[in-house]
Each structure stands twice: as structure tokens, then as C-alpha cells.
Design an enzyme around this catalytic site. Sequence first.
Site, PDB file in Angstrom:
ATOM      1  N   GLU A 115       0.725  -1.352   0.014  1.00 17.07           N
ATOM      2  CA  GLU A 115      -0.252   0.018  -0.037  1.00 17.07           C
ATOM      3  C   GLU A 115       1.004   1.572   0.071  1.00 17.07           C
ATOM      4  OE1 GLU A 115      -3.496   0.389   2.109  1.00 17.07           O
ATOM      5  OE2 GLU A 115      -4.263  -1.549   2.073  1.00 17.07           O
ATOM      6  N   HIS A 338      -2.138  -1.408  10.113  1.00 17.20           N
ATOM      7  CA  HIS A 338      -1.617  -2.597  10.329  1.00 17.20           C
ATOM      8  C   HIS A 338      -0.503  -2.583  11.383  1.00 17.20           C
ATOM      9  CE1 HIS A 338      -3.804  -4.831   6.964  1.00 17.20           C
ATOM     10  NE2 HIS A 338      -4.418  -3.645   6.819  1.00 17.20           N
TER      11      HIS A 338
END
Length: 492
Positions: A115, A338
Site C-alpha cells: 500500500e 496494520h
Amino acid sequence: MMIIDHSMREYCHALRKGARIERAVTVVHAEHRFEWQSHDAEHWGFKAHSNDSRLQEPVKPELRGAMATERPAKLRVFSLNCWGIRFLSQHCTQRYEMIGELLDREQHDIALLQEVWSEKDFLFLKGKLSSSHPYTHYFKSGVIGSGLAVFSKHRIQDALLYQFSLNGYPYMLHHGDWFGGKAVGLVTVDVFGLKAHVYVTHLHAEYSRAQDEYLPHRIVQSWELLQFVRHTSCGADLVILGGDLNMHPQDLGNRLLRSHTGLRDCYTETDLFDGCEDGHTLIADNHFTKKQDLIPFEKGIRIDYILMKGSQKVNMKCESLSTTKGSVADKPFPYSDHEALTAELALLRSEDSRQNGWRNALPVSEQMEVVAEARAVVKEGLCQTEALRDKAVHLICGALLLLLMAFLPCLCHFSFSTTGFLGAVCTGAILSGALLYLLFTTQIKVLKETEDQMLLTSNELQTKLTGCRVSGSSSSDGSPELQPSGPCKREE
């Protein structure tokens, strides 16, 4: 005296050419190990390959030191989903600063990032890590990119990208997976003189555990991922895969990947773990985590992984695994939504790898069960996609009928403005239906191809298990027919 001086000069010349170390190394091919026969060979740092008794290239200093001291070489691998959506992710610029500082401070051998959607952010990290991680690669695909990046202390020799065939739907704008070219990236890295294949990947997200409409897509992605790893890692000494799989440890796609590649989960293999409870990488205590995304798992879920596999030449052992724990000391917010993973891997020589049980993939019977489950999910996805294509056809037919009615005065008497409006709406509906028809037709072909590949694999596994050849035809219940190719014997 002149003769003696001449002989001495020839002897010194021979020494300078390294004549004394021509037979310094003896290769024992059967045991895949090196036996040093003289102190001179160790001093000069030469190594021999198993298929050649002559001296070859020098051993890397790190590996030579590990061999000399009987300690395995260490490899530190880092993985993080950076959640780097510009203008949408919170504190994106500041968090990239924090991630760069972390990588520069910790000096990991290899960092696998997901990402990193903006190439500008990748270039920022590349500049910040130019001294600690001089070798980098950024994988580009899709509309906004794959988001995959690799930073390495060791030289990257080659790179390859495979974009997954299925990745959501373009009309699901609020999810957005289709616009990010989800893929698996491979870099070949020279690690201490060993050939390491390092994979970084990011699979389609799971937005609802109870009603997961993207499950067939994620199974297809898992299948393509394992096929890519299997077919590209054959000559590798080391295999490492890191990334956000968006799957729980016992989810079907995860079991499919591990059962057919022999990759081992660092969390279950590690000697020492320091991190979130049960290895969770998406936790409720993270400032950026939306609590509704974790339902029904209140504490968190584990969807980010570092997987590893050695070879018959060298094995890998995870000595420690750690994760971040939400908050960061002296920082106002975490690195990402995360948690980051750091694995310390020991590279063991061939005799050590035998002692530690170098393992292949799961038994054939277990592989067959997993493939059968995956085929069932793909078939269900095929039926769903065919139904969606039928709806696209209905949309086109309805729009054409309405357009015909609008432009036939004998059927309906509409004003000019109403007729124009209906014409525009119908034209838009026809175009939309046509595009959806093409999209679903393409996805149907991908699902059918995946099912065919799974059938081939299933037949081959059945042959290994029973010793019977499986015909290409099917029985009345749709299962493949077995034909004995001689006496059928079950594989031991």
C-alpha cells in the site's frame, strides 16, 4: 647461483598466481557440503560448487565468517502494510517519515512494503534509505499502482511482476480494490552468495466475514500466487514471501497457498515471539483501526505474514518474530493501521537443515482436500458471475426496448425534451450494460480457467495417491473417472 636465483623467481611467481590453492577444496556432492583441505583456501576465501571441483568465486565475507565460527548467517526481514492512500489515509506524510526512520534505525536486510500507492512516497523512502538500503524496486500496475515496494541491503539482481486476473469490481467505488493493481512481485536477491527469491504481495480485502462476495476472487488470487511461487522458485536457495494476504491463518486460501508451496509460517515456526496477542496484525488498540472492521473478532485478527522455505542446499529457521503493538513510543500515532512484522531468520547449512527437518509440502491426501474445497468455491463464484452477466444482458435489452418506445410516435407520445432525456438515459444504460457484460465475461473465463487448472492438479494428485491414471472424462456425478494404468498401488 644464477640458476638458483632463476628457480626462486619462478617459484615466487607461481605462488603469486595462487598455484598452492588449486586443490584447496573438495566437494562432497552427496552431502551438499564443503570440506576445507588447507588453511590457504580458507584464508583466500574461495568456495566450490557441488558440480565443479575447481575453485570458483569468493565466498561473501558474512557467510565465510559464519562458516568459520560454526554459527548460521542471519537474515532480518520486515513487512508492513503502510496504508498510504494520499489525501485519504490519516497523517500519511508524517507516518512515512516514521517508517523511514524505523527502517534506517533497525537496518533490516529486506523490507517488504504494501500500500505504497504513491510513487512520490516510494521515492521519498528511497532517498531516506539510500545508505541503509541501497537496492530498491517499486512494482507498477493497475490504475493507481500495485502499492508493492522492496528495499534491500543486498543486491537485487532481477524483478518480475504478476498482476492477479481477478480483483473485485470497478463499480464498487467505496472498496476500490479494482483500481489498485493487486499483484505479486518477485525480486531475486544475492544474499551471502545464495540465490534468494523474495516475494511481496497484497490480496483482495475481506469486507464482510459473514457475506464475503469477494471470496472466489481471493481464492483465485491465492491459486495464482501459489502457481507463481511454484514455477518461479525452482532454482532458488531461499524463498521468502511477505505481505498482506487478507486471510486468517486457517482460511481456505491460506491453507491452499501453504499446502502446495511448502512455505512455512514464521509465527508458528518461531522460537521466540514478541508482539500482539496471537500474532494479530490488525488490532483494536490501534488508533487507526475501525472497530467494526474486526467484528466478530474483538481483540484483532492476523492477516499479515512472513512465510519462508529453504532448499536441500540450505534451510531457514525463524529464530524470532516480533510485531509492533499499536502505539509508538514518543510518537502521537502508529506507523499504520496494520502492525509491522520483523522476522530474524537463520540460514542453516545442509547438515544442520537435515537435523532440523527440512520439509516439503503437505501430504498428497491433504493437498487434494484443499484443492477440492477451492474448486467448490470457484464453481460457486462462477455461478454468481454468470448470474451477474445475465443481469447485464437484461439491462441492455430493457434499455433498448425503452429507447425504441421513446422514438416510435405510434407507441408513445413524448415531448421533445422527454424523448431526449429518455434517449440519453437509455444510451447510458446500454453502454453500462455492455461494459458490465464484457467485465463479467472476462471474469467467467478466468474462473473457468482456474477450475480447469485445479482439476488438472487434482487428477495428478489422485494419480500420485492411488497409482491410477485419471481420465479427462467425468462420471455421471461430475467427478473424474479413474482408469488403472497397470496394477494400482497406493503411494507410501
